[in-house]
Design an enzyme around this catalytic site. Structure first.
Site, PDB file in Angstrom:
ATOM      1  N   THR A 261      64.085   6.714 103.838  1.00 61.76           N
ATOM      2  CA  THR A 261      64.433   7.950 103.136  1.00 61.76           C
ATOM      3  C   THR A 261      63.235   8.898 103.080  1.00 61.76           C
ATOM      4  OG1 THR A 261      64.918   8.798 100.926  1.00 61.76           O
ATOM      5  CG2 THR A 261      63.924   6.645 101.021  1.00 61.76           C
ATOM      6  N   ASP A 262      63.506  10.208 102.964  1.00 64.86           N
ATOM      7  CA  ASP A 262      62.388  11.146 102.777  1.00 64.86           C
ATOM      8  C   ASP A 262      61.874  11.106 101.338  1.00 64.86           C
ATOM      9  OD1 ASP A 262      64.341  12.517 101.389  1.00 64.86           O
ATOM     10  OD2 ASP A 262      64.059  14.426 102.434  1.00 64.86           O
ATOM     11  N   GLU A 263      62.549  10.324 100.469  1.00 63.06           N
ATOM     12  CA  GLU A 263      62.057  10.204  99.089  1.00 63.06           C
ATOM     13  C   GLU A 263      60.704   9.485  99.035  1.00 63.06           C
ATOM     14  OE1 GLU A 263      64.837   9.387  95.904  1.00 63.06           O
ATOM     15  OE2 GLU A 263      66.491   9.976  97.200  1.00 63.06           O
TER      16      GLU A 263
ATOM     17  N   TYR B 127      63.030   2.957  93.383  1.00 66.26           N
ATOM     18  CA  TYR B 127      63.756   2.974  94.665  1.00 66.26           C
ATOM     19  C   TYR B 127      62.839   3.461  95.785  1.00 66.26           C
ATOM     20  CZ  TYR B 127      66.546   5.002  98.448  1.00 66.26           C
ATOM     21  OH  TYR B 127      67.019   5.353  99.687  1.00 66.26           O
TER      22      TYR B 127
ATOM     23  N   LYS C 187      61.222   1.517  99.095  1.00 67.72           N
ATOM     24  CA  LYS C 187      61.446   1.947 100.489  1.00 67.72           C
ATOM     25  C   LYS C 187      60.103   2.237 101.171  1.00 67.72           C
ATOM     26  CE  LYS C 187      64.770   2.493 102.443  1.00 67.72           C
ATOM     27  NZ  LYS C 187      65.627   1.560 103.242  1.00 67.72           N
TER      28      LYS C 187
HETATM   29  N1  LIG Z   1      72.310   7.719 100.881  1.00 68.62           N
HETATM   30  C1  LIG Z   1      71.368   8.562 101.280  1.00 68.62           C
HETATM   31  O1  LIG Z   1      71.458   9.781 101.012  1.00 68.62           O
HETATM   32  C2  LIG Z   1      70.182   8.053 102.091  1.00 68.62           C
HETATM   33  C3  LIG Z   1      69.302   9.001 102.621  1.00 68.62           C
HETATM   34  C4  LIG Z   1      68.241   8.548 103.427  1.00 68.62           C
HETATM   35  C5  LIG Z   1      68.081   7.197 103.682  1.00 68.62           C
HETATM   36  N2  LIG Z   1      68.937   6.293 103.131  1.00 68.62           N
HETATM   37  C6  LIG Z   1      68.732   4.868 103.462  1.00 68.62           C
HETATM   38  O2  LIG Z   1      69.811   4.482 104.312  1.00 68.62           O
HETATM   39  C7  LIG Z   1      70.167   3.125 104.064  1.00 68.62           C
HETATM   40  C8  LIG Z   1      71.646   3.040 103.726  1.00 68.62           C
HETATM   41  O3  LIG Z   1      71.906   3.842 102.569  1.00 68.62           O
HETATM   42  P1  LIG Z   1      73.385   3.938 101.971  1.00 68.62           P
HETATM   43  O4  LIG Z   1      73.461   5.189 101.163  1.00 68.62           O
HETATM   44  O5  LIG Z   1      74.378   3.709 103.036  1.00 68.62           O
HETATM   45  O6  LIG Z   1      73.375   2.687 100.976  1.00 68.62           O
HETATM   46  P2  LIG Z   1      74.602   1.950 100.306  1.00 68.62           P
HETATM   47  O7  LIG Z   1      74.113   1.525  98.963  1.00 68.62           O
HETATM   48  O8  LIG Z   1      75.846   2.767 100.377  1.00 68.62           O
HETATM   49  O9  LIG Z   1      74.832   0.678 101.253  1.00 68.62           O
HETATM   50  C9  LIG Z   1      73.949  -0.393 101.305  1.00 68.62           C
HETATM   51  C10 LIG Z   1      74.648  -1.560 102.004  1.00 68.62           C
HETATM   52  O10 LIG Z   1      73.701  -2.635 102.091  1.00 68.62           O
HETATM   53  C11 LIG Z   1      74.344  -3.825 101.659  1.00 68.62           C
HETATM   54  N3  LIG Z   1      73.323  -4.703 101.063  1.00 68.62           N
HETATM   55  C12 LIG Z   1      72.641  -4.489  99.898  1.00 68.62           C
HETATM   56  N4  LIG Z   1      71.797  -5.520  99.686  1.00 68.62           N
HETATM   57  C13 LIG Z   1      71.942  -6.376 100.721  1.00 68.62           C
HETATM   58  C14 LIG Z   1      71.327  -7.614 101.085  1.00 68.62           C
HETATM   59  N5  LIG Z   1      70.413  -8.191 100.286  1.00 68.62           N
HETATM   60  N6  LIG Z   1      71.690  -8.200 102.236  1.00 68.62           N
HETATM   61  C15 LIG Z   1      72.637  -7.635 103.049  1.00 68.62           C
HETATM   62  N7  LIG Z   1      73.255  -6.477 102.740  1.00 68.62           N
HETATM   63  C16 LIG Z   1      72.907  -5.859 101.603  1.00 68.62           C
HETATM   64  C17 LIG Z   1      75.396  -3.393 100.651  1.00 68.62           C
HETATM   65  O11 LIG Z   1      76.441  -4.358 100.522  1.00 68.62           O
HETATM   66  C18 LIG Z   1      75.874  -2.082 101.263  1.00 68.62           C
HETATM   67  O12 LIG Z   1      76.942  -2.301 102.168  1.00 68.62           O
HETATM   68  C19 LIG Z   1      69.264   2.645 102.921  1.00 68.62           C
HETATM   69  O13 LIG Z   1      68.206   1.922 103.483  1.00 68.62           O
HETATM   70  C20 LIG Z   1      68.766   3.931 102.276  1.00 68.62           C
HETATM   71  O14 LIG Z   1      67.487   3.739 101.734  1.00 68.62           O
HETATM   72  C21 LIG Z   1      69.994   6.686 102.337  1.00 68.62           C
END
Ligand SMILES: NC(=O)c1ccc[n+]([C@@H]2O[C@H](COP(=O)([O-])OP(=O)(O)OC[C@H]3O[C@@H](n4cnc5c(N)ncnc54)[C@H](O)[C@@H]3O)[C@@H](O)[C@H]2O)c1
Length: 294
Positions: A133-135, A167, A171
């Site tokens: 993430t950019d956070e 969080y 990350k």
């Molecule tokens: N949502 C955003 O706006 C955003 C932006 C930039 C980056 N990200 C990054 O992208 C990635 C996905 O984000 P998201 O919004 O889809 O998250 P999300 O919370 O919707 O999904 C996370 C998934 O990971 C699974 N999970 C959690 N813990 C687990 C474990 N221990 N073992 C296996 N699976 C596990 C969950 O069941 C879920 O399906 C993350 O790494 C997040 O940091 C998210």
């Protein structure tokens, strides 16, 4: 390619899986523990085929992760599994350290052992793509803090890390682990840092779906503080396309920031949703409530 996607039942991971199964001939091994955030229905059954395998496995479970690598023999890893909700990380940081730091370490170490034992031709093609993430860069400055008429400075790949929540700190830690596995062991890795995503299958507790659902239920709309925090927003399917481009470009050791050049104050995001709902559902009364936690 055979791509092992972690977190493929989550919001962004499922968009990646849908994109790969719809727009490529790649095979997908979806590894997801199915926490509260995972939903297998985000991969519609019409996309299930012999190119799609689901493994309900926790990335912190070293023995199971090792089995998955050996059994499915992936050419690439796209690592999205994480605890991802900032407010939850403030209430209970332990799960974030466990999954985002320990889980990433477990996955990296299994990937290193698997990669080291691959035949040379496959070894040189392997890539571990870490999705972040950019956070990790902290917060964009408030416009009032900037000199008059200056533009909002955007994050770049060389912006120093300054995470501000459990969080984003977890990350940031996982990004450092990935870089160190590349420098120390030579594991071919690439990292992407993206801004806020929105789009289908977003978990209801996140800002955009939360505001829409509250509005439709006639409840007040929560805005954290005065709503002046600025974030960039990107449509999740555009992010998924960018991720698939990165994993195939094999730019080992690189970091790419992914964003929409769409910086908005939280309050303006809420107001935009209100304007759209006025059009689409004109009979509801919209009340914005400041200083609440979402
Ligand atoms: N949502 C955003 O706006 C955003 C932006 C930039 C980056 N990200 C990054 O992208 C990635 C996905 O984000 P998201 O919004 O889809 O998250 P999300 O919370 O919707 O999904 C996370 C998934 O990971 C699974 N999970 C959690 N813990 C687990 C474990 N221990 N073992 C296996 N699976 C596990 C969950 O069941 C879920 O399906 C993350 O790494 C997040 O940091 C998210």
């Amino acid at each position: 390619m055979k791509i092992l996607v972690t977190g493929g039942a989550g919001f962004i991971g499922s968009a990646v899986v849908r994109h790969l199964l719809t727009n490529s001939l790649d095979s997908v091994i979806n590894v997801d523990a199915l926490t509260y955030a995972g939903n297998t229905e985000s991969i519609p059954t019409e996309l299930h085929s012999d190119r799609y395998i689901f493994e309900q496995v926790d990335i912190c479970d070293a023995a199971q992760i090792k089995r998955v690598f050996n059994e499915h023999q992936p050419d690439a890893v796209m690592h999205l599994a994480a605890e991802s909700h900032v407010d939850r990380s403030i209430d209970g940081p332990g799960a974030f350290i466990h999954t985002n730091v320990v889980g990433t370490y477990t996955l990296l170490d299994a990937a290193r052992e698997y990669w080291q034992n691959l035949p040379e031709t496959r070894k040189s093609q392997f890539i571990f793509h870490h999705i972040s993430t950019d956070e990790v860069y902290g917060d964009l400055p408030h416009p009032d803090e900037l000199p008059a008429n200056s533009e909002l400075p955007l994050f770049t790949e060389t912006t120093p890390y300054a995470p501000s929540s459990p969080y984003s700190a977890s990350k940031a830690s996982s990004d450092h682990l990935v870089r160190s596995w590349q420098r120390t062991y030579g594991l071919p890795t690439v990292i992407t840092n993206c801004s806020n995503n929105y789009g289908p299958y977003h978990f209801p507790e996140k800002l955009v779906p939360h505001v829409i659902l509250n509005a439709l239920a006639g409840k007040s709309l929560p805005v954290y503080g005065d709503g002046s925090q600025i974030r960039d927003w990107l449509f999740v399917e555009d992010h998924a396309r960018a991720l698939c481009l990165v994993v195939k470009s094999k730019r080992v050791g690189e970091t790419f920031n992914i964003g929409g050049h769409n910086e908005k104050r939280n309050l303006d995001v809420v107001r935009t949703i209100c304007e759209l709902l006025d059009e689409l559902a004109p009979n509801i009364e919209l009340i914005i409530l400041h200083n609440t936690q979402i």
